[in-house]
Design a protein around this motif. Structure first.
Motif, short mmCIF file in Angstrom:
data_model
loop_
_atom_site.label_atom_id
_atom_site.label_comp_id
_atom_site.label_asym_id
_atom_site.label_seq_id
_atom_site.Cartn_x
_atom_site.Cartn_y
_atom_site.Cartn_z
N PRO A 126 0.65 -1.18 -0.03
CA PRO A 126 -0.17 0.09 0.12
C PRO A 126 0.59 1.08 -0.02
CG PRO A 126 0.01 -1.07 2.01
CD PRO A 126 0.66 -1.99 1.21
N THR A 127 1.96 1.09 0.38
CA THR A 127 2.97 2.63 0.26
C THR A 127 3.81 2.88 -0.97
OG1 THR A 127 4.83 1.46 1.57
CG2 THR A 127 2.94 2.65 2.84
N VAL A 128 3.67 1.72 -1.93
CA VAL A 128 4.43 1.87 -3.01
C VAL A 128 3.80 2.85 -3.94
CG1 VAL A 128 5.42 0.80 -5.19
CG2 VAL A 128 5.71 -0.41 -2.74
N GLY A 129 4.70 3.79 -4.58
CA GLY A 129 4.34 4.83 -5.31
C GLY A 129 3.42 6.10 -4.82
N LEU A 130 3.08 5.76 -3.56
CA LEU A 130 2.56 7.02 -2.86
C LEU A 130 3.48 8.31 -2.91
CD1 LEU A 130 0.65 5.46 0.56
CD2 LEU A 130 -0.34 6.07 -1.93
N VAL A 131 2.66 9.32 -3.30
CA VAL A 131 3.52 10.56 -3.16
C VAL A 131 3.73 10.99 -1.77
CG1 VAL A 131 2.85 12.94 -3.38
CG2 VAL A 131 2.21 11.43 -5.11
N ASP A 132 5.10 11.27 -1.47
CA ASP A 132 5.55 11.69 -0.15
C ASP A 132 6.17 12.87 -0.24
OD1 ASP A 132 6.34 11.57 2.50
OD2 ASP A 132 8.16 10.17 2.21
N ALA A 133 5.34 14.00 -0.06
CA ALA A 133 5.82 15.58 -0.25
C ALA A 133 5.91 16.03 0.92
CB ALA A 133 5.15 16.11 -1.24
N SER A 134 6.59 17.03 1.35
CA SER A 134 6.71 17.86 2.70
C SER A 134 5.62 18.84 2.48
CB SER A 134 8.04 18.48 2.57
OG SER A 134 7.93 19.78 1.51
N PRO A 135 4.81 19.19 3.39
CA PRO A 135 4.00 20.30 3.43
C PRO A 135 4.16 21.50 2.72
CG PRO A 135 4.10 19.32 5.56
CD PRO A 135 5.10 18.78 4.80
N SER A 136 5.57 22.00 2.92
CA SER A 136 6.00 23.15 2.24
C SER A 136 6.02 23.06 0.72
CB SER A 136 7.27 23.43 2.70
OG SER A 136 8.30 22.65 2.63
N LEU A 137 6.39 21.72 0.14
CA LEU A 137 6.38 21.56 -1.37
C LEU A 137 4.74 21.47 -1.70
CD1 LEU A 137 7.52 20.88 -4.02
CD2 LEU A 137 7.75 18.34 -3.37
N LEU A 138 4.01 20.91 -0.98
CA LEU A 138 2.42 20.82 -1.29
C LEU A 138 1.74 22.08 -1.13
CD1 LEU A 138 1.32 17.73 0.63
CD2 LEU A 138 1.74 17.71 -1.72
N ALA A 139 2.15 23.20 -0.38
CA ALA A 139 1.84 24.46 -0.39
C ALA A 139 2.42 25.23 -1.61
CB ALA A 139 2.25 25.20 0.65
N GLU A 140 3.62 25.00 -2.09
CA GLU A 140 4.20 25.62 -3.17
C GLU A 140 3.53 25.16 -4.54
OE1 GLU A 140 8.36 25.65 -5.62
OE2 GLU A 140 8.29 25.20 -3.55
N VAL A 141 3.39 23.71 -4.56
CA VAL A 141 2.42 23.33 -5.68
C VAL A 141 0.90 23.83 -5.87
CG1 VAL A 141 1.52 21.14 -6.91
CG2 VAL A 141 3.91 21.09 -5.79
N ALA A 143 -0.03 26.60 -4.80
CA ALA A 143 0.15 28.14 -5.15
C ALA A 143 0.36 28.19 -6.69
CB ALA A 143 1.09 28.58 -4.28
N MET A 144 1.26 27.13 -7.07
CA MET A 144 1.09 27.26 -8.68
C MET A 144 0.12 26.83 -9.39
SD MET A 144 5.26 25.85 -9.64
CE MET A 144 5.24 24.64 -8.50
N ALA A 145 -0.66 26.12 -8.88
CA ALA A 145 -1.92 25.54 -9.42
C ALA A 145 -3.19 26.57 -9.14
CB ALA A 145 -2.38 24.06 -8.66
N GLY A 146 -2.83 27.57 -8.28
CA GLY A 146 -3.81 28.43 -8.08
C GLY A 146 -5.13 27.94 -7.20
N THR A 147 -4.88 26.92 -6.49
CA THR A 147 -5.79 26.16 -5.68
C THR A 147 -5.75 26.86 -4.35
OG1 THR A 147 -4.75 24.34 -5.16
CG2 THR A 147 -6.02 24.42 -7.06
N PRO A 148 -6.82 27.15 -3.70
CA PRO A 148 -6.89 27.36 -2.21
C PRO A 148 -6.53 26.34 -1.32
CG PRO A 148 -9.21 27.26 -2.97
CD PRO A 148 -8.36 26.96 -4.42
N GLY A 149 -5.71 26.60 -0.26
CA GLY A 149 -5.64 25.56 0.61
C GLY A 149 -4.49 24.63 0.08
N VAL A 150 -4.06 23.71 1.01
CA VAL A 150 -2.99 22.69 0.74
C VAL A 150 -3.64 21.29 1.19
CG1 VAL A 150 -0.70 21.76 1.62
CG2 VAL A 150 -1.34 24.43 1.67
N PRO A 151 -3.51 20.54 0.14
CA PRO A 151 -4.13 19.28 0.44
C PRO A 151 -3.36 18.46 1.48
CG PRO A 151 -2.49 19.10 -1.63
CD PRO A 151 -2.60 20.48 -1.03
#
Length: 159
Positions: A126-141, A143-151
């Motif tokens: 179940p963990t193979v291939g899951l996105v493991d991104a830091s909260p700061s990277l998720l916030a940056e992405v 912002a680039m997407a122009g979506t409110p909030g961080v997933p």
């Protein structure tokens, strides 16, 4: 040393990863290029060398976008896992942002975000291939997407 590794050995990719993690971007670039020279079909590799080289080039040579874009295109057929697709989309969004292509930046960032909470690709792993991104990277992405909030991430991901 890279010269001591046998021709075609997958250690060149790992050497590039080590160089990159220690901040030796020139060493990482050299190692990743050697992998592509020795194994153009990426046999014996993780299949992520094009993307890794693109990330290194964007960091080391932030104004040289043409080669990075070629590497992103070359990486796409080798993407198997959601985490790889996430990173390729983030790289594409960063390049698009740097060259002022707002529509592509938003689309690539949104595509990356869509993978954050994608279901597991393998029921027995179940963990193979899951996105493991830091909260700061998720916030940056986000912002680039122009979506409110961080997933938010599921419990399997790093806190």
């Amino acid at each position: 040393r890279s010269a001591d590794i046998p021709r075609g050995h997958p250690s060149h990719e790992h050497l590039g990863d080590i160089c990159r993690s220690t901040g030796d971007l020139a060493g990482a670039e050299s190692s990743y290029r050697r992998v592509l020279d020795l194994s153009p079909d990426l046999s014996g590799t993780t299949g992520e060398v094009h993307r890794k080289l693109g990330e290194v080039l964007l960091e080391a040579k932030p104004n040289d976008f043409a080669e990075v874009e070629q590497l992103i295109a070359a990486a796409r057929p080798h993407i198997v896992f959601n985490t790889s697709a996430f990173r390729a989309n983030v790289l594409d969004a960063c390049v698009a942002a740097a060259i002022g292509d707002i529509e592509r930046r938003r689309a690539s960032a949104a595509a990356a975000l869509s993978l954050v909470d994608a279901p597991s690709q393998f029921s027995r792993h179940p963990t193979v291939g899951l996105v493991d991104a830091s909260p700061s990277l998720l916030a940056e992405v986000a912002a680039m997407a122009g979506t409110p909030g961080v997933p938010t991430r599921r419990w399997l991901r790093r806190k």
